[in-house]
Design a protein around this motif. Structure first.
Motif, PDB file in Angstrom:
ATOM      1  N   ARG A  62      52.220  51.364 -32.855  1.00 30.12           N
ATOM      2  CA  ARG A  62      52.311  52.169 -34.117  1.00 30.12           C
ATOM      3  C   ARG A  62      52.833  53.340 -34.313  1.00 30.12           C
ATOM      4  N   TYR A  63      52.617  54.152 -33.373  1.00 32.39           N
ATOM      5  CA  TYR A  63      53.374  55.658 -33.160  1.00 32.39           C
ATOM      6  C   TYR A  63      54.916  55.309 -33.015  1.00 32.39           C
ATOM      7  N   ASP A  64      55.096  54.389 -32.149  1.00 35.91           N
ATOM      8  CA  ASP A  64      56.778  54.270 -32.017  1.00 35.91           C
ATOM      9  C   ASP A  64      57.294  53.692 -33.099  1.00 35.91           C
ATOM     10  N   ALA A  65      56.530  52.608 -33.787  1.00 34.38           N
ATOM     11  CA  ALA A  65      57.303  52.105 -34.907  1.00 34.38           C
ATOM     12  C   ALA A  65      57.368  53.068 -36.014  1.00 34.38           C
ATOM     13  N   THR A  66      56.447  54.100 -36.246  1.00 33.89           N
ATOM     14  CA  THR A  66      56.331  54.990 -37.134  1.00 33.89           C
ATOM     15  C   THR A  66      57.456  56.151 -37.108  1.00 33.89           C
ATOM     16  N   ALA A  67      57.624  56.395 -35.734  1.00 34.18           N
ATOM     17  CA  ALA A  67      58.635  57.429 -35.400  1.00 34.18           C
ATOM     18  C   ALA A  67      59.937  56.811 -35.601  1.00 34.18           C
ATOM     19  N   SER A 115      53.963  43.861 -30.430  1.00 31.95           N
ATOM     20  CA  SER A 115      52.950  43.557 -31.454  1.00 31.95           C
ATOM     21  C   SER A 115      53.075  42.195 -32.024  1.00 31.95           C
ATOM     22  N   ALA A 116      51.958  41.579 -31.701  1.00 34.04           N
ATOM     23  CA  ALA A 116      52.345  40.233 -32.603  1.00 34.04           C
ATOM     24  C   ALA A 116      51.415  40.325 -33.800  1.00 34.04           C
ATOM     25  N   GLY A 117      52.032  40.302 -34.841  1.00 30.83           N
ATOM     26  CA  GLY A 117      51.628  40.690 -36.147  1.00 30.83           C
ATOM     27  C   GLY A 117      51.227  42.030 -36.592  1.00 30.83           C
ATOM     28  N   GLY A 118      52.052  43.092 -35.897  1.00 32.55           N
ATOM     29  CA  GLY A 118      51.732  44.237 -36.151  1.00 32.55           C
ATOM     30  C   GLY A 118      52.078  44.799 -37.730  1.00 32.55           C
ATOM     31  N   GLU A 119      51.131  45.564 -38.243  1.00 25.17           N
ATOM     32  CA  GLU A 119      51.541  45.801 -39.650  1.00 25.17           C
ATOM     33  C   GLU A 119      52.780  46.555 -40.006  1.00 25.17           C
ATOM     34  N   PRO A 120      53.463  46.609 -40.804  1.00 21.32           N
ATOM     35  CA  PRO A 120      54.736  47.126 -41.228  1.00 21.32           C
ATOM     36  C   PRO A 120      54.603  48.566 -41.402  1.00 21.32           C
ATOM     37  N   VAL A 121      55.418  49.487 -41.070  1.00 17.36           N
ATOM     38  CA  VAL A 121      55.365  50.684 -41.489  1.00 17.36           C
ATOM     39  C   VAL A 121      55.712  50.820 -42.826  1.00 17.36           C
ATOM     40  N   PRO A 122      54.885  51.788 -43.491  1.00 15.94           N
ATOM     41  CA  PRO A 122      55.228  52.123 -44.936  1.00 15.94           C
ATOM     42  C   PRO A 122      56.520  52.735 -45.256  1.00 15.94           C
ATOM     43  N   PRO A 123      57.205  52.517 -46.267  1.00 17.99           N
ATOM     44  CA  PRO A 123      58.391  53.131 -46.504  1.00 17.99           C
ATOM     45  C   PRO A 123      58.582  54.568 -46.825  1.00 17.99           C
ATOM     46  N   LYS A 124      57.665  55.216 -47.292  1.00 20.38           N
ATOM     47  CA  LYS A 124      57.416  56.746 -47.448  1.00 20.38           C
ATOM     48  C   LYS A 124      56.737  57.336 -46.325  1.00 20.38           C
ATOM     49  N   LEU A 132      48.876  55.454 -40.267  1.00 17.11           N
ATOM     50  CA  LEU A 132      48.623  55.765 -38.771  1.00 17.11           C
ATOM     51  C   LEU A 132      47.452  56.427 -38.585  1.00 17.11           C
ATOM     52  N   ALA A 133      47.055  57.359 -39.368  1.00 15.88           N
ATOM     53  CA  ALA A 133      45.734  57.941 -39.639  1.00 15.88           C
ATOM     54  C   ALA A 133      44.543  56.942 -39.757  1.00 15.88           C
ATOM     55  N   ASP A 134      44.701  55.952 -40.557  1.00 10.18           N
ATOM     56  CA  ASP A 134      43.834  54.846 -40.861  1.00 10.18           C
ATOM     57  C   ASP A 134      43.673  54.060 -39.449  1.00 10.18           C
ATOM     58  N   ALA A 135      44.655  54.041 -38.868  1.00  2.31           N
ATOM     59  CA  ALA A 135      44.769  53.090 -37.368  1.00  2.31           C
ATOM     60  C   ALA A 135      43.719  53.894 -36.443  1.00  2.31           C
ATOM     61  N   GLU A 136      44.077  55.279 -36.396  1.00  8.86           N
ATOM     62  CA  GLU A 136      43.369  56.180 -35.349  1.00  8.86           C
ATOM     63  C   GLU A 136      41.963  56.220 -35.665  1.00  8.86           C
ATOM     64  N   ARG A 137      41.729  56.132 -36.986  1.00  8.06           N
ATOM     65  CA  ARG A 137      40.288  56.421 -37.433  1.00  8.06           C
ATOM     66  C   ARG A 137      39.386  55.240 -37.102  1.00  8.06           C
ATOM     67  N   SER A 138      40.128  53.831 -37.417  1.00  5.50           N
ATOM     68  CA  SER A 138      39.425  52.622 -37.401  1.00  5.50           C
ATOM     69  C   SER A 138      39.198  52.483 -35.835  1.00  5.50           C
ATOM     70  N   LEU A 139      40.154  52.772 -34.799  1.00  7.50           N
ATOM     71  CA  LEU A 139      40.180  52.666 -33.501  1.00  7.50           C
ATOM     72  C   LEU A 139      38.873  53.562 -32.926  1.00  7.50           C
ATOM     73  N   SER A 140      39.001  54.772 -33.619  1.00  2.00           N
ATOM     74  CA  SER A 140      37.819  55.909 -33.149  1.00  2.00           C
ATOM     75  C   SER A 140      36.440  55.312 -33.544  1.00  2.00           C
ATOM     76  N   GLU A 141      36.229  54.779 -34.739  1.00  2.00           N
ATOM     77  CA  GLU A 141      35.056  54.245 -35.057  1.00  2.00           C
ATOM     78  C   GLU A 141      34.530  53.018 -34.229  1.00  2.00           C
ATOM     79  N   ALA A 142      35.626  52.266 -33.946  1.00  2.00           N
ATOM     80  CA  ALA A 142      35.214  51.085 -32.916  1.00  2.00           C
ATOM     81  C   ALA A 142      34.782  51.538 -31.810  1.00  2.00           C
ATOM     82  N   ARG A 143      35.528  52.505 -30.981  1.00  2.00           N
ATOM     83  CA  ARG A 143      35.022  53.014 -29.778  1.00  2.00           C
ATOM     84  C   ARG A 143      33.902  53.646 -29.839  1.00  2.00           C
ATOM     85  N   THR A 144      33.580  54.354 -31.007  1.00  2.00           N
ATOM     86  CA  THR A 144      32.119  55.011 -31.269  1.00  2.00           C
ATOM     87  C   THR A 144      31.005  53.978 -31.038  1.00  2.00           C
TER      88      THR A 144
END
Length: 180
Positions: A62-67, A115-124, A132-144
């Motif tokens: 996701r970081y790579d796709a966003t960059a 990524s199989a079925g990775g979410e597209p990067v928003p245009p703005k 990307l922040a939402d992905a970080e937050r979700s993973l952080s919550e899952a790891r917790t």
């Protein structure tokens, strides 16, 4: 005058309850590596580490796709991406004293699978940072959540990586250079 129950729990009782739950979660993290429920014969810690590395690989994608889609954000994302890559490498390492000859510190070939079925990067750009922040937050919550069932050392590592993910989510949605 007879004693009556308060209409809602006090802050002290809520904190005591939360401390009890946290203590129980930490104690369950100090278990051995036997598979739960006779699953596949693969030790719990190994399964958890492999899943954590896969989750980190998806986040790196996701970081790579966003960059790639927003080159102007690449410099801002680079240190956060590097931290996620370091977390992946740390999670892939077997615990001290049980290094197996087939274990790889990078968790495999060193290249993340597409990524199989990775979410597209928003245009703005702002929306891309929020996604990307939402992905970080979700993973952080899952790891917790996962750290409650993790063996001791892995639980501590997951807690640390989850905290880092929460900071990344904040940094991705804050305005660079702004003062509070």
């Amino acid at each position: 005058m007879p004693w009556t129950l308060p209409s809602r729990p006090s802050r002290r009782s809520l904190l005591a309850g939360a401390a009890g739950v946290a203590g129980a979660a930490l104690l369950t993290g100090c278990s051995d590596d036997r598979p739960a429920g006779g699953e596949s014969g693969i030790p719990l810690e190994r399964r958890m580490r492999e899943a954590a590395v896969r989750d980190s690989a998806r986040l790196l994608e996701r970081y790579d796709a966003t960059a790639a889609d927003h080159p102007a954000l690449a410099a801002r994302l680079a240190p956060l991406r590097a931290a996620v890559a370091a977390h992946s490498a740390a999670l892939a390492l077997p615990p001290a004293g049980s290094r197996s000859p087939s274990a790889s510190p990078t968790g495999g070939t060193g290249a993340a699978a597409p990524s199989a079925g990775g979410e597209p990067v928003p245009p703005k750009p702002a929306e891309a940072l929020t996604a990307l922040a939402d992905a970080e937050r979700s993973l952080s919550e899952a790891r917790t959540i996962d750290l409650a069932g993790a063996p001791g050392e892995l639980a501590r590592m997951l807690a640390s990586v989850a905290a880092c993910g929460a900071v990344h989510a904040y940094l991705l949605t804050s305005t660079p250079g702004a003062t509070s």
